[in-house]
Design a protein around this motif. Structure first.
Motif: not given
Length: 268
Positions: A16, A20, A88-89, A93, A104, A110, A113-114, A222, A224
């Protein structure tokens, strides 16, 4: 935690992070949304009272209302794409959604990553079961089968807390997790308190109840990483609509209980 298990958890995270990084070069989603006149929002429609669909498949719930308000205030059309907890992630991405509004929970893992907005909602993570099942604390989970949504907040919260002898059973979404309890596949489930209220309301003969609370965790929108303009706009939108009470009203209407106090997360 064994080295094999650590590796199993690390590989998806690294994947992930790579996704990203690939998208970081193009970081003007707010401009793209305005240009196309539409925002694509990922929502879990199997997560009452946050996201649901009626018998005509029309989405509703507090997350749906929040998405509708956000799109209107941004001056664009809303397109909803349905997601589950585990995807979701990835949906975010890989560009299948502009943002995620899907119960979320904001967690450090998390956030690597986001990015998350300021909290617009919250969930009380609890363990629930039948009234007849003798569970009052974590210690009582020994020898029990406990259902959770794979990779969801309750999964990660309970892993280091449950006593030896607890069997964690993972499902793909909240609806399947609830059905597993109702059908006797598991003795209890880790879930959001709001979902327990909804499950009990829909199945009054089953006498489902909250056994104990694990933790109240804020939820964020959430997006990016690298989307500075989008994050600034959404954070401002959340701040305004928390202050004027619109997000609190939406939550209470859907959940039947007041939104937990989130004032500590906002500038004074």
């Amino acid at each position: 935690m064994t080295s094999i298990r650590r590796l199993a958890l690390l590989v998806p995270l690294l994947t992930l992070c790579a996704l990203a990084g690939l998208r970081a070069a193009h970081a003007d989603t707010l401009g793209d949304i305005r240009q196309r006149g539409k925002i694509v929002v990922a929502i879990d429609l199997n997560s009452p009272p946050f996201g649901m669909a009626d018998d005509k498949l029309k989405p509703y719930g507090s997350d749906v209302t929040a998405a509708q308000m956000l799109a209107k205030d941004l001056g664009v059309q809303l397109e909803i794409v349905q997601v589950t907890g585990p995807n979701r992630v990835p949906y975010l991405l890989t560009g299948k959604a502009d943002i995620v509004i899907a119960s979320f929970s904001i967690t450090p893992e998390r956030a690597k990553v986001i990015d998350f907005s300021l909290p617009y909602s919250a969930a009380d993570s609890v363990v629930a079961g039948f009234a007849s099942t003798p569970i009052k604390s974590l210690a009582d989970l020994a020898g029990k089968r406990v259902g959770v949504v794979r990779g969801n907040l309750q999964d990660t919260l309970l892993i280091p807390l449950v006593p030896k002898g607890t069997t964690m059973v993972r499902f793909d979404d909240d609806a399947t997790n609830a059905v597993a309890l109702l059908s006797g596949q598991v003795d209890a489930i880790g879930t959001a308190k709001e979902l327990v209220v909804e499950t009990a309301r829909r199945n009054p003969d089953k006498h489902i109840e909250t056994k104990f609370s694990v933790k109240v965790v804020p939820q964020g929108i959430g997006m990016r990483k690298g989307e500075t303009a989008l994050k600034v706009w959404i954070d401002n939108w959340v701040t305004v609509n928390m202050k004027n009470g619109r997000l609190g009203e939406s939550y209470q209407k859907a959940a039947g209980t007041p939104l937990p106090d989130l004032s500590a997360y906002f500038p004074r």
